[in-house]
Each structure stands twice: as structure tokens, then as C-alpha cells.
Design an enzyme around this catalytic site. Sequence first.
Site, PDB file in Angstrom:
ATOM      1  N   TYR A 196      -2.012  -0.754  10.833  1.00 61.13           N
ATOM      2  CA  TYR A 196      -2.326  -1.399   9.209  1.00 61.13           C
ATOM      3  C   TYR A 196      -1.028  -1.078   8.540  1.00 61.13           C
ATOM      4  O   TYR A 196      -0.246  -1.797   7.852  1.00 61.13           O
ATOM      5  CB  TYR A 196      -3.402  -0.829   8.647  1.00 61.13           C
ATOM      6  CG  TYR A 196      -3.500  -1.107   7.462  1.00 61.13           C
ATOM      7  CD1 TYR A 196      -3.966  -2.384   6.840  1.00 61.13           C
ATOM      8  CD2 TYR A 196      -3.326  -0.126   6.447  1.00 61.13           C
ATOM      9  CE1 TYR A 196      -4.155  -2.598   5.576  1.00 61.13           C
ATOM     10  CE2 TYR A 196      -3.549  -0.498   5.128  1.00 61.13           C
ATOM     11  CZ  TYR A 196      -3.795  -1.759   4.731  1.00 61.13           C
ATOM     12  OH  TYR A 196      -3.707  -2.026   3.252  1.00 61.13           O
TER      13      TYR A 196
ATOM     14  N   SER B  55       0.798  -1.175  -0.157  1.00 61.73           N
ATOM     15  CA  SER B  55       0.043  -0.104   0.189  1.00 61.73           C
ATOM     16  C   SER B  55       0.911   1.239  -0.043  1.00 61.73           C
ATOM     17  O   SER B  55       1.962   1.164   0.492  1.00 61.73           O
ATOM     18  CB  SER B  55      -0.834   0.079   1.130  1.00 61.73           C
ATOM     19  OG  SER B  55      -1.590   1.113   1.388  1.00 61.73           O
TER      20      SER B  55
ATOM     21  N   LYS C 215       1.993  -3.346   6.549  1.00 60.28           N
ATOM     22  CA  LYS C 215       2.368  -3.555   5.340  1.00 60.28           C
ATOM     23  C   LYS C 215       3.994  -3.547   5.164  1.00 60.28           C
ATOM     24  O   LYS C 215       4.618  -4.195   4.487  1.00 60.28           O
ATOM     25  CB  LYS C 215       1.587  -2.532   4.470  1.00 60.28           C
ATOM     26  CG  LYS C 215       0.068  -2.826   4.229  1.00 60.28           C
ATOM     27  CD  LYS C 215       0.118  -4.041   3.688  1.00 60.28           C
ATOM     28  CE  LYS C 215      -1.457  -4.420   3.342  1.00 60.28           C
ATOM     29  NZ  LYS C 215      -1.802  -5.443   2.798  1.00 60.28           N
TER      30      LYS C 215
END
Length: 337
Positions: free
Chosen positions: A150, A124, A154
Site C-alpha cells: 500500500y 499518505s 502511494k
Amino acid sequence: MRVLLTGGAGYIGSHTALVLLEQGHQVVVLDDLSNSSRESVRRVEELTGQEIVFVQADLTDPHATRAGLDDIAFDAVIHFAGLKAVGESVEQPTRYYRVNLDSTLVLLDLMRERDVTRLVFSSSATVYGDPQTPLIAETHPVGVGLTNPYGWSKAMNEQIIRDAAAAWPALAAVNLRYFNPVGAHHSGRIGEDPSGIPNNLMPYVAQVAVGRRERLAVFGDDYPTVDGTGVRDYIHVMDLAEGHVAALTHAEPGVQAFNLGSGVGTSVLEAVRGFEEASGRAVPYAIHPRRAGDLATVVADPALAFERLGWRTTRSFTEACRDAWAWQSANPRGYAG
Ligand code: NAD
Ligand code: WQD
């Protein structure tokens, strides 16, 4: 190729499955359906007239994953499975790290056991943190000052994949850093089906347009942008899906990272107007305070993906709005009807 899609019943996975099948590949989907339904896979089969091998299993569970894939061969993997709600990751950090890291660890062990060397990972743009340049290139620092678990998960996954490749030189991995995926297949048969209140802008806008929600809260109008609202690089999910096939085809031993974005920035108010025009519906909104952790402008420099993968976006934001509306208006409650 016979491609295993972990999380392949989800939003991006289902569109990628469709593109793979249309381009003559075979697809195996492994998903625990924790954020999706079997119906998306069924509709991809219906749209393509081809069968998908479906395995319901939790990828963080090595026994269930091995049992589910026991007699199923595959020669490449696209790893979509994971949790993706930024706010929820702040509330439930251990759950986010467990799911998003364990799933990758189980997968890498399985790939090594089976000698499957080709991997594409859903990363991302969030790994870049606060952009230091107007357009973000792959050379931008990664994993600096990230504001939520989050995003860290990643960045950590990318590191895990680099370490795995250092220990296993045959591994041919590609980390794809998505900007903001939006839209749907033009048929309106598959699309984004968030559970509960959407966290992301475009599904929220679509639900306001269809009458499921009263008005959009615009998070901040005092950013240093064209109209004070946040600017993002929205990418049509079908362009994104095609980017995965290009990455699979060009994977080579070692690890590569590519932005998947359009290079075009759109503000929240421009996005609202675009959706109103595409849908013919009004999208009432009210200005609210900024959302914690939000950035002013996040736009990709997409040059490297074109240079190395021969891939770039071909669909406009207007087209994404039209296709999102085709999906939302035909399926006001998503796959539930
Ligand atoms: P999604 O939630 O629609 O798809 C993820 C899928 O993974 C779901 O079908 C879910 O049921 C499945 N899953 C979750 N945990 C699992 C587990 N333990 N075992 C097996 N399956 C599991 O999300 P999406 O938007 O399609 O995103 C796919 C990937 O792309 C995710 O890794 C996400 O973090 C990443 N990504 C998404 C965006 C975005 O804005 N949508 C942006 C950048 C990156
Ligand atoms: C876009 C713009 C908001 C909702 C997140 C993750 C990122 C990636 C994509 C996975 C911002 C504004 C939003 C609303 C609003 N996901 N907004 N009202 O924040 O760019 O990225 O999703 O990897 O990691 O951080 O996307 O769609 O939430 O927001 O005004 O109800 O819309 O402030 O400017 P974001 P988004």
C-alpha cells in the site's frame, strides 16, 4: 469549478464533495462502490440541497471509465479512488498495485485527452516510512524502506504524477500526504463506514463505544512515547476536506506536495480517553503485542501547507471525537442503518 472526484462516495471523498458544493463548486463522483455505498452521495445531496452527477464505474477499466464520463465535462480532478488497507495489501500485493496504479494511469490518460490539467492526489504520510525527525516535513525522504505494498503504491503514484508532469508541462498536480483522518461531518449524517473489522484505531474505538465490539486491542505499550502507546497526528476529516479545496485553488503547473496534518501528536490511550469523554461511553481495552510494521510516532510538520495554501487545521481532536460519535451513535451500522 466542476470537479471530478474519483472514489468520491468514500469516507474522505464524501466530506470533500460536501465542502466543494458548499463553496459553490459542482461535483461529479466516479466510484465503483467497492468500498462505499450510493447512500453517502445521496446524503451529501441532502445536506447541501444540491445535485451530484454520479457515475458508477471501475476506474482501472479505461473503456468503462470513458463510457461513463462520455458526455460529462469537468475541469479539475481529485483522485481518491483506491484500496487502502495496509494488512490486506501485504496479503494481496498484485491486486493493490493493479488497482492503485492502473486507476491513476487511466485517469492521467483521460485528463490528457480532455485537456484537464488540474489534479489533486490522495497520498499518505506512509510514503515517509520511519520518520527521521520528530516532526515530518515535506523535505523528508520519500519511498525509503517502506514496509507494505500500500505504502509503495502511494510513493509510486507520486512518481508517476511527477513523470506525467515532466512530459506534459501544463499538468498542475498536488500530492496531498494525509496523516490520520478521523471524525465526521458535525451533522452525523456522513462518516467513516469501514466494511468488516476496522483496521484503524478510531473507527474501532467508535464501534466499541457503541457496543458493536467488546474491547479494543491496544497494539503495544512499550514504544518510546508519552505512555508507551503509538502516537499519531489525527486530523479532522472536515479540515482535510478543506485542505483539498485549498490545494485545488492553488494548483499550478508542475507538481507540489503538502502534508495535511495538525502537528499535534496523540497516543492511543489519549485517544481512548478523548473518545470516552466525548461519547460518555466506556471504551474497554487490553494491551496486546505490537502490530507488525507499526511506527512509534508519526506527526506532521504542517507549516508548508499554511505558507503556500493558507490552510491549517482548525478543529481539535476532541471535536473529531464528538463528531465521530454523532455519526456512530446515529448510524450504529454505518450507511446500512
Ligand atoms: P474509502 O475506501 O472510503 O474511499 C475510496 C473510494 O474509492 C471508495 O468509495 C471505493 O469504492 C472507491 N474505489 C476503490 N477502487 C475503485 C476503482 N477501481 N474504481 C472506482 N472507485 C474505486 O477510503 P478513504 O479513507 O476515503 O480514502 C480515500 C483516499 O485517501 C485513498 O486513496 C486512500 O488511500 C487515501 N488515504 C486514506 C487515509 C485514511 O486513513 N483514510 C490516509 C491516507 C490516504
Ligand atoms: C493508529 C495507532 C496503532 C488499531 C494507517 C496506515 C496509513 C494511513 C492511516 C492510509 C497505531 C494503534 C490501531 C487498533 C491500536 N492510511 N491501534 N489498535 O497505522 O497510523 O496508519 O492508517 O494511508 O497509511 O498505515 O493508523 O489507525 O491503524 O493506528 O492500538 O485496533 O493506533 O498501533 O499506534 P496508522 P491506525
